[in-house]
Design an enzyme around this catalytic site. Structure first.
Site, short mmCIF file in Angstrom:
data_model
loop_
_atom_site.label_atom_id
_atom_site.label_comp_id
_atom_site.label_asym_id
_atom_site.label_seq_id
_atom_site.Cartn_x
_atom_site.Cartn_y
_atom_site.Cartn_z
N ARG A 1 -20.66 -20.38 82.12
CA ARG A 1 -19.82 -21.56 81.92
C ARG A 1 -20.43 -22.38 80.79
NH1 ARG A 1 -23.25 -24.73 82.86
NH2 ARG A 1 -21.93 -26.42 82.13
N GLY A 2 -19.73 -23.46 80.42
CA GLY A 2 -20.16 -24.24 79.27
C GLY A 2 -19.49 -23.65 78.04
N ALA A 3 -18.88 -24.53 77.23
CA ALA A 3 -18.02 -24.06 76.14
C ALA A 3 -18.69 -23.02 75.23
CB ALA A 3 -17.51 -25.27 75.35
N ARG B 1 -10.04 -19.34 80.58
CA ARG B 1 -10.22 -20.79 80.73
C ARG B 1 -9.56 -21.46 79.53
NH1 ARG B 1 -15.68 -23.10 82.86
NH2 ARG B 1 -14.17 -24.69 83.50
N GLN C 1 -22.31 -29.40 88.45
CA GLN C 1 -23.08 -28.89 87.30
C GLN C 1 -24.34 -29.72 87.06
OE1 GLN C 1 -19.77 -29.15 87.33
NE2 GLN C 1 -18.77 -27.63 86.05
N ASP D 1 -16.09 -29.85 75.37
CA ASP D 1 -15.39 -28.55 75.41
C ASP D 1 -14.42 -28.43 74.25
OD1 ASP D 1 -16.19 -29.30 78.31
OD2 ASP D 1 -16.03 -27.11 78.17
N LYS E 1 -16.14 -32.61 80.56
CA LYS E 1 -16.02 -32.51 82.02
C LYS E 1 -15.45 -33.79 82.62
CE LYS E 1 -16.65 -29.67 84.03
NZ LYS E 1 -15.51 -28.78 84.40
O1 MRU Z 1 -16.44 -26.33 83.58
P1 MRU Z 1 -17.70 -26.16 82.78
O2 MRU Z 1 -18.93 -26.20 83.63
O3 MRU Z 1 -17.64 -24.93 81.89
O4 MRU Z 1 -17.72 -27.41 81.84
C1 MRU Z 1 -18.81 -27.62 80.97
C2 MRU Z 1 -18.78 -28.90 80.25
O5 MRU Z 1 -17.89 -29.71 80.41
C3 MRU Z 1 -19.84 -29.12 79.21
O6 MRU Z 1 -20.17 -30.47 79.10
C4 MRU Z 1 -19.31 -28.62 77.85
O7 MRU Z 1 -18.88 -27.29 77.95
C5 MRU Z 1 -20.33 -28.71 76.79
S1 MRU Z 1 -21.57 -27.51 77.04
C6 MRU Z 1 -22.65 -27.45 75.77
#
Ligand code: MRU
Length: 335
Positions: free
Chosen positions: A51-53, A85, A184, A224, A235
């Site tokens: 997870r995480g962009a 996603r 998270q 994201d 988020k």
């Molecule tokens: O749903 P997630 O856990 O994938 O969401 C992640 C976030 O919102 C992070 O803040 C975002 O992806 C930036 S990560 C470097």
């Protein structure tokens, strides 16, 4: 990044497969998953084992390479991965890169390496912000969700300046929003602990109070998708922190690697917001805390309008959250 004392990355090439740190198990267990098929990669992204962009984008890139090695047509692989996603623009960006690749594994490796370099540069550009926040001798930084190395290949985005500051001997303490419903924040706490960075997990509703009490010097979050005009999608709950920061004069920065910028959008309201299963709200650790029959909703992201954002920390420097600010740093995207 350090995992139980050893230097690792969140995603590691293993022949025509990849190994990823299973984030669905953290922080309770450190387990690695081997993604061998296109279906494995799509499932890992959809079910948030990764997870995480930025990491979503890199995993999708390897997903394309694995799919091609399996004999799956490129368009079919891209269609499947793109649907996993909807909000993180890095996914679409990485898939477009893979469309033009000659050697798919080599291109995915390059995307992964570039991610490390982008995040390292964000760390360097964000370091003065953390140093400058240490007015009382200690920089007290609030972050939301996990935008650390777990969300990228290494370093992280919002946490990269914090790691750089910690390495440079700056006294940093991180207020870590729990980030319901997926928690998270526990990932953030876990990775900060691996590096010995002092931190405290707080309930999502505590940040405003801490800001009023003068206990937050700086807010630093990830994104994201950020529009070309500087609206920051991140988020769910990020927007509330930005409002509280604005009201209390606390600087609010987003760490934005360029693959997270949507150069086609002006208005953050146009960003598709992922609606995840209500069960993520209804259940906590397998226990049904919202009784059956009570409706639940689970929007996973929100948009912080640029007027609430002090600046964007990119790999090329810190920009004001405006179209002009981004255009100066990324003239190749000027329209
Ligand atoms: O749903 P997630 O856990 O994938 O969401 C992640 C976030 O919102 C992070 O803040 C975002 O992806 C930036 S990560 C470097």
């Amino acid at each position: 990044m350090k995992v139980e004392g050893a230097w690792r990355r969140t995603i590691e090439r293993d022949g025509h497969a990849v190994r990823v740190l299973d984030q669905a198990k953290l922080p309770y267990a450190v387990e690695w998953l081997r993604l061998v098929t296109l279906a494995d990669c799509a499932r890992a992204i959809r079910d948030m084992h990764v997870r995480g962009a930025p990491l979503i984008g890199v995993t999708a890139a390897y997903g394309v390479a694995i799919a091609l090695a399996e004999g799956t047509p490129l368009d079919e692989a891209i269609r499947l991965l793109a649907a996993t996603r909807p909000t993180a623009i890095n996914l679409r960006w990485a898939l477009e890169r893979m469309r033009g690749a000659n050697d798919a594994f080599a291109e995915a490796d390059r995307i992964a390496e570039e991610d490390v370099a982008l995040c390292g540069a964000i760390g360097e550009h964000g370091l003065p912000l953390v140093k400058g926040a240490a007015k009382t001798g200690r920089a007290r930084v609030l972050t939301h969700c996990n935008a650390g190395w777990l969300a990228t290949v290494d370093w992280g985005t919002a946490l990269a300046p914090i790691y750089k500051a910690h390495e440079a001997g700056v006294d940093v303490h991180v207020w870590v929003d729990e980030t319901r419903p997926r928690n998270q924040g526990l990932l953030t706490a876990w990775e900060l602990a691996q590096h010995g960075v002092p931190h405290t997990v707080i309930a999502d509703n505590a940040g405003g109070h801490l800001m009023q009490k003068g206990e937050v010097d700086l807010c630093l979050v990830g994104t994201d998708r950020t529009t070309r005009s500087g609206d920051v999608c991140n988020k769910i709950g990020t927007y509330l922190k930005a409002l509280a920061a604005h009201d209390n004069g606390v600087p609010f920065y987003a760490a934005v690697p360029s693959p997270s910028i949507d150069w086609t959008l002006d208005d953050g309201a146009a960003i598709p917001i992922e609606e995840r299963s209500g069960d993520e709200v209804r259940f906590i650790a397998g226990r049904e805390v919202v009784p059956p029959g009570i409706p639940v909703a689970n929007p996973a992201f929100d948009v912080t309008p640029r007027r609430l954002v002090t600046g964007l920390v990119t790999e090329r420097g810190v920009a004001p959250a405006t179209a002009d600010g981004l255009r100066v740093l990324f003239p190749e995207h000027a329209r």
